[in-house]
Scaffold this motif. Structure first.
Motif, short mmCIF file in Angstrom:
data_model
loop_
_atom_site.label_atom_id
_atom_site.label_comp_id
_atom_site.label_asym_id
_atom_site.label_seq_id
_atom_site.Cartn_x
_atom_site.Cartn_y
_atom_site.Cartn_z
N ARG A 218 0.82 -1.21 0.00
CA ARG A 218 0.00 0.00 0.00
C ARG A 218 0.86 1.27 0.00
O ARG A 218 0.46 2.29 -0.57
N ILE A 219 2.03 1.21 0.63
CA ILE A 219 2.89 2.39 0.67
C ILE A 219 3.40 2.73 -0.72
O ILE A 219 3.34 3.88 -1.17
N GLU A 220 3.90 1.71 -1.43
CA GLU A 220 4.38 1.95 -2.79
C GLU A 220 3.23 2.40 -3.69
O GLU A 220 3.39 3.29 -4.53
N TYR A 221 2.07 1.78 -3.51
CA TYR A 221 0.91 2.16 -4.32
C TYR A 221 0.53 3.62 -4.07
O TYR A 221 0.27 4.37 -5.01
N GLY A 363 -8.21 -4.31 -9.95
CA GLY A 363 -8.59 -2.95 -10.30
C GLY A 363 -7.41 -2.03 -10.01
O GLY A 363 -6.77 -2.14 -8.96
N ASP A 364 -7.10 -1.12 -10.93
CA ASP A 364 -5.89 -0.32 -10.74
C ASP A 364 -6.09 0.85 -9.77
O ASP A 364 -5.14 1.60 -9.51
N HIS A 365 -7.30 1.01 -9.21
CA HIS A 365 -7.53 2.02 -8.19
C HIS A 365 -7.95 1.39 -6.86
O HIS A 365 -8.63 2.01 -6.04
N ASP A 366 -7.55 0.15 -6.68
CA ASP A 366 -7.79 -0.60 -5.45
C ASP A 366 -6.60 -0.43 -4.52
O ASP A 366 -5.49 -0.83 -4.85
N MET A 367 -6.83 0.16 -3.33
CA MET A 367 -5.76 0.27 -2.35
C MET A 367 -5.93 -0.72 -1.21
O MET A 367 -5.10 -0.79 -0.30
N VAL A 368 -6.99 -1.53 -1.25
CA VAL A 368 -7.13 -2.60 -0.27
C VAL A 368 -6.12 -3.70 -0.56
O VAL A 368 -5.37 -4.13 0.31
N VAL A 369 -6.11 -4.16 -1.81
CA VAL A 369 -5.10 -5.12 -2.28
C VAL A 369 -4.50 -4.52 -3.56
O VAL A 369 -4.93 -4.83 -4.67
#
Length: 450
Positions: A218-221, A363-369
């Motif tokens: 999540r940090i890199e994302y 999904g490219d806007h998913d920050m859960v996974v």
């Protein structure tokens, strides 16, 4: 949640049962598809009664693939996937907000291409229940075995579908369990356990795979999506040494960096960073969590439960999700459920030696996974790349990106869906259906000996 009274109700002699459903409250006509519901008993004395929903393919049920679809959580009812995501019915939001709960047909239902089994699991989820207090207890590893046992018994009760190409599919938390279920299927087939399953592969959408690595990603994302600055990201990587889960409490610099990250991301809707954070105090129609109130009201209606064939007295109040069992970031085991699978990566590695077809979707806007974590564990499988990263199209527009890895009889396609969040079917239902149906259609099937 089950009451103590309903937990200990014994249904001796009921065994497995099933019903064909012709009509449902909220839909004005006979259902234009074949819906079957029922119970399958698993574990000793069938003390766990798992409730399922089976919907035949609207195309060619005798030949189309059979997909077992597992909803995340764990402990989110299969009705969520059916009525909000990939099933043949969906809520008419305009009418439902006016207290008139009705359904429309979903043009993007997966039943357009496949026979679908949805499941309430573990016991205490949806309409599934346990006969004893002890049987109500579960864990990731126990649930995976329960699902495998359920599938064996379901196929024995539905022999006409034993020849259909079989896939296990699911979303989110089920990424930890699906590879275990798949491994059990291969082991059972190799040992000659009945029924021999015509198993082909598995599909995972927004899959958890490793509870540490996925959260670390999540940090890199957040950095890639400009939620945190270069300065915050570089400082956090250095001071936390790339590990943001297992941090040393005495590492004050790391703690300060993580606090800055939290300040930048706490107000973000992690399920889809493009969408507003959902407020249940003042909900709007676009807020998926708020619209779950329709499902709760509908599923608790006695006419609905009678129509679905629910055994009277087995549940007290139907809930969208059993909060006691559902996993949250860092949540410890409870008295009822143990989160004992930390990673499914080793199972995924073992499956690369099988004749197995795999589809992974993010999904490219998913920050859960986040997709960055998914890409890393796929790369760590060390499977040769057959088709490198490239866009895929829908209606002549870029719908996302994909690449394919192949080794002997094993194949893995990884695809992103542009603009989608964690629950891909909510934001991009057409794109999701196009990717899954195209992938299934590309598979070449060879029958096995029965």
């Amino acid at each position: 949640m089950l009451s103590l009274v309903s937990i200990f109700v014994l249904f001796i002699g009921l065994g497995n049962s099933k019903s064909t459903i012709k009509r449902l409250p909220g839909y004005p006509d006979d259902l234009p598809f074949t819906l079957e519901t029922g119970y399958i008993g698993v574990r000793e004395h069938e003390n766990v009664q798992l409730f399922y929903y089976f919907i035949e393919s609207e195309n060619n049920p005798s030949e189309d693939p059979l997909l077992l679809y597992l909803t995340g959580g764990p402990a989110v009812s299969g009705l969520s996937s059916i009525l909000y995501q990939i099933g043949p019915l969906s809520f008419n939001l305009e009418n439902s907000w006016k207290k008139n709960i009705t359904f429309d047909l979903n043009p993007n239902s997966w039943t357009k291409m496949a026979n679908m089994i949805f499941l309430d699991a573990p016991a205490g989820t949806g309409f599934s229940y346990a006969k004893t207090w002890e049987a109500l207890k579960s864990s990731d590893s126990i649930l995976a075995l329960d699902i495998y046992e359920f599938l064996k018994k379901w196929l024995l009760e539905h022999p006409k579908f034993q020849r259909n190409p079989l896939y296990v599919s699911g979303i989110s938390y089920m990424g930890l369990l699906i590879p275990i279920v798949v491994s059990e299927i291969y082991n059972g087939n190799e040992c000659g356990h009945e029924p021999i399953m015509n198993f082909k592969g598995y599909i995972m959408v927004s899959p958890f795979t490793d509870k540490v690595a996925d959260y670390n990603s999540r940090i890199e994302y957040a950095h890639r999506l400009a939620l945190i600055s270069d300065d915050i990201y570089k400082s956090t990587v250095i001071n936390c040494k790339g590990d943001y889960e297992n941090t040393n409490q005495e590492n004050q610099l790391c703690a300060q960096n993580l606090q800055r990250v939290d300040e930048c991301t706490t107000g973000i809707n992690l399920e889809n960073i493009l969408m507003p954070k959902c407020s249940l105090v003042n909900p709007e129609p676009y807020c998926p969590d708020a619209t779950h109130v329709f499902l709760v009201e509908w599923a608790n209606n006695k006419d609905v439960q009678n129509a679905l064939g629910i055994r009277e007295g087995t549940i007290e109040t139907w809930e969208y999700s059993n909060i006691a069992n559902r996993y949250d970031h860092g949540k410890n085991d409870t008295i009822m459920y143990s989160y004992d699978v930390l990673s499914s990566f080793e199972y995924q590695q073992q499956l690369t030696t099988k004749n197995c077809q795999v589809l992974i979707i993010s999904g490219d806007h998913d920050m859960v996974v986040p997709y960055v974590g998914v890409e890393k564990w796929i790369e760590a499988l060390n499977i040769p790349t057959e088709i490198p990263w490239k866009p895929w199209l829908l209606l002549k527009q870029i719908a996302g990106y994909q690449m394919t890895y192949v080794h002997k009889g094993y194949s893995l396609k990884y695809a992103t869906i542009k603009g989608s969040g964690h629950v891909v079917a909510l934001a991009k239902p057409k794109e999701l259906l196009s990717m899954v149906s195209g992938w299934l259609a590309s598979q070449t099937y060879s029958s096995i000996s029965f």
